[in-house]
Write a protein that holds these residues in place. Structure first.
Motif, short mmCIF file in Angstrom:
data_model
loop_
_atom_site.label_atom_id
_atom_site.label_comp_id
_atom_site.label_asym_id
_atom_site.label_seq_id
_atom_site.Cartn_x
_atom_site.Cartn_y
_atom_site.Cartn_z
N MET A 204 0.83 -1.20 0.00
CA MET A 204 0.00 0.00 0.00
C MET A 204 0.86 1.26 0.00
N ASP A 205 1.92 1.24 0.81
CA ASP A 205 2.82 2.40 0.84
C ASP A 205 3.48 2.62 -0.51
N ARG A 226 -7.72 10.16 -8.61
CA ARG A 226 -8.04 9.52 -7.34
C ARG A 226 -7.56 8.07 -7.40
N TYR A 227 -7.09 7.59 -6.24
CA TYR A 227 -6.82 6.16 -6.10
C TYR A 227 -7.48 5.69 -4.80
N LEU A 228 -8.36 4.68 -4.89
CA LEU A 228 -9.07 4.16 -3.73
C LEU A 228 -8.81 2.67 -3.62
N PRO A 229 -8.10 2.22 -2.58
CA PRO A 229 -7.93 0.77 -2.38
C PRO A 229 -9.25 0.15 -2.00
N SER A 230 -9.42 -1.11 -2.35
CA SER A 230 -10.68 -1.78 -2.05
C SER A 230 -10.85 -1.93 -0.55
N GLY A 231 -12.09 -2.04 -0.10
CA GLY A 231 -12.37 -2.20 1.32
C GLY A 231 -12.37 -3.64 1.77
N THR A 232 -11.96 -4.59 0.92
CA THR A 232 -11.93 -6.00 1.29
C THR A 232 -10.59 -6.34 1.88
N SER A 233 -10.42 -7.65 2.21
CA SER A 233 -9.14 -8.09 2.78
C SER A 233 -8.10 -8.37 1.71
N ALA A 234 -8.50 -8.22 0.49
CA ALA A 234 -7.52 -8.48 -0.56
C ALA A 234 -6.40 -7.47 -0.51
N VAL A 236 -3.52 -4.86 -1.96
CA VAL A 236 -3.60 -3.80 -2.93
C VAL A 236 -3.28 -4.32 -4.33
N GLY A 237 -3.94 -3.77 -5.33
CA GLY A 237 -3.73 -4.23 -6.70
C GLY A 237 -2.73 -3.39 -7.45
N GLY A 238 -2.70 -3.57 -8.77
CA GLY A 238 -1.73 -2.88 -9.60
C GLY A 238 -2.31 -1.76 -10.43
N ASP A 239 -3.38 -1.11 -9.94
CA ASP A 239 -3.98 0.01 -10.66
C ASP A 239 -3.03 1.21 -10.63
N TRP A 240 -2.94 1.93 -11.76
CA TRP A 240 -2.04 3.09 -11.79
C TRP A 240 -2.45 4.07 -12.88
N PHE A 241 -1.98 5.29 -12.73
CA PHE A 241 -2.18 6.32 -13.76
C PHE A 241 -0.91 7.13 -13.86
N GLU A 242 -0.78 7.84 -14.98
CA GLU A 242 0.43 8.62 -15.24
C GLU A 242 0.11 9.70 -16.25
N THR A 243 0.88 10.78 -16.22
CA THR A 243 0.83 11.81 -17.25
C THR A 243 2.25 12.10 -17.71
N LEU A 417 -16.12 4.31 -2.97
CA LEU A 417 -15.52 4.06 -1.66
C LEU A 417 -15.78 2.64 -1.18
N HIS A 418 -16.80 1.98 -1.71
CA HIS A 418 -17.13 0.62 -1.29
C HIS A 418 -16.98 -0.37 -2.45
N ALA A 419 -16.14 -0.05 -3.41
CA ALA A 419 -15.93 -0.95 -4.55
C ALA A 419 -15.27 -2.24 -4.10
N GLU A 420 -15.51 -3.32 -4.83
CA GLU A 420 -14.96 -4.63 -4.50
C GLU A 420 -13.53 -4.76 -4.98
N ASP A 421 -13.06 -3.83 -5.79
CA ASP A 421 -11.70 -3.86 -6.30
C ASP A 421 -11.12 -2.46 -6.19
N ASP A 422 -9.80 -2.36 -6.33
CA ASP A 422 -9.17 -1.05 -6.29
C ASP A 422 -9.71 -0.16 -7.41
N VAL A 423 -9.72 1.14 -7.16
CA VAL A 423 -10.24 2.10 -8.13
C VAL A 423 -9.17 3.14 -8.41
N ALA A 424 -8.82 3.30 -9.68
CA ALA A 424 -7.99 4.41 -10.12
C ALA A 424 -8.77 5.16 -11.18
N VAL A 425 -8.84 6.47 -11.07
CA VAL A 425 -9.64 7.26 -12.01
C VAL A 425 -8.96 8.60 -12.24
N LEU A 426 -9.12 9.09 -13.46
CA LEU A 426 -8.48 10.34 -13.88
C LEU A 426 -9.47 11.14 -14.70
N ALA A 427 -9.56 12.44 -14.42
CA ALA A 427 -10.40 13.34 -15.20
C ALA A 427 -9.54 14.49 -15.71
#
Length: 445
Positions: A204-205, A226-234, A236-243, A417-427
């Motif tokens: 996570m760090d 925004r990056y939101l880790p999932s609220g489950t016990s899984a 952290v995943g490999g979601d990422w964004f870049e510019t 905030l309550h997604a079952e998987d990690d969320v990465a989003v960019l606007a």
């Protein structure tokens, strides 16, 4: 003729048969005790440590003991796992779980604290000697009781101590040995949970560090992420964004998702990010960036596959060029708040070495907002992905909102905030510069 009277006592044969029967009964009793203990061990292995939560594990231990071996049980944990033979101070122990006759147990053996002299309690003795300690107690009313305390010891580290109380009876050697086994079993569960938590924390760090400072876009582009880790016990995943800043005022926006979870996924995510920065610096169009990135990663057999979406935004021309490697399509939100998906040809995920990525270009105005995201934002268990995408496309958002407000509203409406998987989003939204002359850009190949 009268028969001779029977001799007093038993014959040698009767004595031998009686001894044999007694020995067989003892063996049968020992066999029954062994089977009972094996059953206890098997049931305990399944019922203690069903989660990675320490307090839940300790509560399962206390409840199990009260069901099978004692009338009351308590589990105290050390603030920090201890090593060596030095007795920890009583204040280092915290009672985290109790079961059974709790008031009776706490009256006889209260929670350890600074007011109790060191070494005075069976818990402190058990920790110090690293073995079970049995003591007698007298309950209110004069009834006798037996208490056994066993250290939670695993891999040379002390995690806490277990205390079990039986009213009106004593613990047999077999039962004391079973209590000791259950304490060791629980300690191994706690050790594994803490190792898991340490790996999860490291991942996570790493994830947060890598995503905290994406490359800066050109000033002609507003950006919110925004990056939101999932609220489950899984993990952290490999979601990422870049510019990535490009020539002629253009910016390359990147959204990716490495398959899998945990520290390995986070490390692979960083490798993809580094590769992409290098390839993007050559100023190739998005589909060729993906092609080179796919070829480079395919040579590293240890890398996990990943999906990736690229959007090269050119504010001077009012254009956005897209290419996708197995990723979900972007959305464009109009000034009135309606959303529409961009039809981007989907190539294979990165790391396969197959290639075959296509470029699609779309006009984008300063009044429109470009949205890129990973699947955790929209996917729901048991729902077809097309239905999930349709839910996003059918949303009507607040008209005239800025990119930050738009992103927050999307996350709220889709319950990110309550997604079952990690969320990465960019606007992203182009800034309007009246009177700016379009710059000549390179010809696409």
């Amino acid at each position: 003729m009268r028969s001779a009277p029977r001799a007093a006592g038993r014959s040698a044969l009767e004595v031998a048969l009686s001894n044999r029967d007694g020995a067989e009964a003892d063996r049968d009793a020992d066999h029954a005790r062994v089977l009972a203990r094996l059953h206890t061990v098997e049931e305990a292995a399944e019922g203690i440590g069903t989660t990675l939560d320490e307090q839940t594990t300790c509560a399962e231990l206390a409840r199990y003991l009260c069901r099978h071996l004692c009338d009351a049980a308590a589990v105290d944990l050390l603030t920090e796992p201890g090593t060596g033979a030095r007795t920890p101070p009583p204040a280092a122990l915290t009672r985290v779980a109790t079961a059974g006759l709790v008031k009776v147990l706490e009256a006889q053996f209260p929670d350890e604290g600074p007011e109790r002299p060191e070494g005075a309690s069976p818990s402190m003795r058990a920790l110090d000697e690293e073995r079970p300690v049995t003591v007698a107690a007298v309950l209110p009313g004069g009834r006798s009781a037996d208490a056994v305390s066993a250290p939670l010891l695993a891999y040379g580290r002390r995690y806490g101590v277990l205390l079990a109380l039986r009213a009106g009876g004593r613990f047999t050697e077999h039962e004391t040995a079973t209590v000791h086994y259950l304490a060791r079993l629980t300690a191994t569960r706690l050790a594994h949970a803490r190792r898991y938590a340490a790996v999860e924390g490291t991942a996570m760090d790493l994830q947060r560090t890598l995503l905290a400072e994406p490359g800066r876009p050109h000033p002609n582009l507003e950006l919110a992420t925004r990056y939101l880790p999932s609220g489950t016990s899984a993990l952290v995943g490999g979601d990422w964004f870049e510019t990535v800043r490009l020539h002629y005022g253009r910016t390359l926006l990147v959204m990716g998702d490495v398959m899998g979870y945990g520290l390995d996924a986070a490390v692979d995510m960083n490798a993809y990010r580094s590769h992409l920065r290098y390839v993007a610096s050559t100023d190739l169009p998005p589909h060729r960036v993906l092609r080179q990135l796919d070829a480079a990663v395919a040579e590293e057999e240890s890398r996990r596959p990943a999906t990736c979406l690229l959007a090269r935004v050119d504010p001077a021309r009012g254009l956005a060029a897209f290419a996708s490697a197995g990723h979900l399509p972007p959305a464009v939100i109009g000034p009135e708040g309606t959303a529409g998906l961009v039809d981007v040809p989907v190539g294979p995920p990165l790391g396969t070495g197959v290639g075959g990525y296509e470029l699609v270009t779309r006009a984008v105005t300063p009044a429109e907002t470009l949205l890129m995201f990973t699947d955790g934002l929209i996917e729901r268990r048991g729902e077809d992905i097309d239905a999930s995408l349709s839910r996003l496309a059918s949303m009507r958002l607040s008209a005239g909102a800025g990119v930050e407000q738009t992103l927050d509203e999307i996350l709220h409406r889709l319950d990110g905030l309550h997604a079952e998987d990690d969320v990465a989003v960019l606007a992203a939204r182009m800034r309007h510069h009246p009177g700016a002359e379009p710059e000549a850009g390179p010809v696409e190949r």
